[in-house]
Design a protein around this motif. Structure first.
Motif, PDB file in Angstrom:
ATOM      1  N   UNK A   6       1.148 -12.247 -11.752  1.00 13.07           N
ATOM      2  CA  UNK A   6       1.500 -11.042 -11.006  1.00 13.07           C
ATOM      3  C   UNK A   6       0.633 -10.959  -9.758  1.00 13.07           C
ATOM      4  N   UNK A   7       1.249 -10.513  -8.660  1.00  9.52           N
ATOM      5  CA  UNK A   7       0.488 -10.295  -7.432  1.00  9.52           C
ATOM      6  C   UNK A   7       1.146  -9.163  -6.655  1.00  9.52           C
ATOM      7  N   UNK A   8       0.458  -8.673  -5.645  1.00 10.43           N
ATOM      8  CA  UNK A   8       0.991  -7.580  -4.829  1.00 10.43           C
ATOM      9  C   UNK A   8       1.041  -7.995  -3.370  1.00 10.43           C
ATOM     10  N   UNK A   9       1.982  -7.401  -2.634  1.00 12.77           N
ATOM     11  CA  UNK A   9       2.085  -7.611  -1.192  1.00 12.77           C
ATOM     12  C   UNK A   9       2.141  -6.246  -0.517  1.00 12.77           C
ATOM     13  N   UNK A  10       1.585  -6.138   0.701  1.00 14.04           N
ATOM     14  CA  UNK A  10       1.408  -4.824   1.337  1.00 14.04           C
ATOM     15  C   UNK A  10       2.621  -4.317   2.113  1.00 14.04           C
ATOM     16  N   UNK A  11       3.818  -4.395   1.540  1.00 13.56           N
ATOM     17  CA  UNK A  11       5.015  -3.863   2.182  1.00 13.56           C
ATOM     18  C   UNK A  11       5.887  -3.189   1.122  1.00 13.56           C
ATOM     19  N   UNK A  12       6.793  -2.285   1.533  1.00 16.04           N
ATOM     20  CA  UNK A  12       7.695  -1.637   0.573  1.00 16.04           C
ATOM     21  C   UNK A  12       8.574  -2.660  -0.147  1.00 16.04           C
ATOM     22  N   UNK A  13       9.126  -2.236  -1.289  1.00 17.59           N
ATOM     23  CA  UNK A  13       9.902  -3.144  -2.142  1.00 17.59           C
ATOM     24  C   UNK A  13      11.060  -3.798  -1.403  1.00 17.59           C
TER      25      UNK A  13
END
Length: 220
Positions: A6-13
């Motif tokens: 799992x990872x995150x990115x700094x933009x809306x879905x």
């Protein structure tokens, strides 16, 4: 073997969804991968893996079996074969996007089957290597997304964290990435894992020597 990351990115879905389907945009962030062609559904290319002094090249395809925009869920089936050998790799990758703190959390479940030299590493090591490779991919993708401009919101002001429409296009293109550096499994795995591998190899060598001595004694 079943792997989860799992990872995150700094933009809306919605923006993250479009970007992750833009092969031309994400290809440079994929460790060891070279994309040769993409027709909108099937990606053709190769992945280079280095095991000690040996470099293996897997050539094959990845097909988008599912792209559910409403659920933000994709299913990708990839398969490849060593260019000079009998080793194979096959993976079913399921990715799901969800909103988290103004950004997007991306969960990736991979059902992986590998034969040949990399298979000797086993699930534990492959999971550790996978964690680091996914981390590299996420860091690279986040840097690219953070480096893009916003789109104009009400009153002509830019909305931070949203991508321009021109940056969200997902047009099929050929030869979308240059030759990639191979994934160095030993270096990526790290020193502790490498030491474990050395210990396994050493144990196997000792066992082989013992076996040979027993055989020699029997033949005397």
């Amino acid at each position: 073997m079943d792997l989860y990351h799992e990872f995150t990115v700094p933009v809306p879905v919605q923006d993250a969804w479009r970007v992750l389907l833009d092969i031309e945009r994400v290809a440079p962030c994929m460790p060891g991968a070279t994309v040769e062609d993409y027709d909108g559904k099937t990606v053709t290319g190769s992945v280079k893996v280095k095991v000690g002094p040996i470099t293996l090249t897997y050539r094959g395809t990845a097909v988008f079996e599912e792209q559910d925009e409403e659920a933000h869920r994709i299913v990708l089936i990839a398969s490849g074969k060593e260019a000079r050998g009998q080793g194979t790799a096959r993976a079913t990758v399921t990715g799901t996007l969800s909103e988290r703190d103004g950004g997007t959390a991306v969960s990736v479940r991979t059902d992986l089957t590998v034969t040949g030299r990399p298979a000797q590493f086993g699930r534990g090591v492959m999971a550790e290597v996978g964690d680091k490779l996914v981390g590299q991919f996420a860091d690279c993708l986040s840097e690219r997304l953070e480096g893009t401009g916003g789109v104009e919101g009400p009153g002509g002001l830019e909305e931070p964290g949203r991508l321009k429409e021109s940056e969200l296009l997902n047009e099929p293109t050929a030869s979308v990435s240059s030759e990639a550096e191979p994934i160095d499994l030993l270096r990526t795995a790290g020193v502790p894992v490498a030491k474990r591998l050395v210990a396994v190899v050493a144990a196997a060598a000792v066992a082989a020597l013992v076996f040979l001595r027993i055989r020699r004694r029997r033949h005397r």
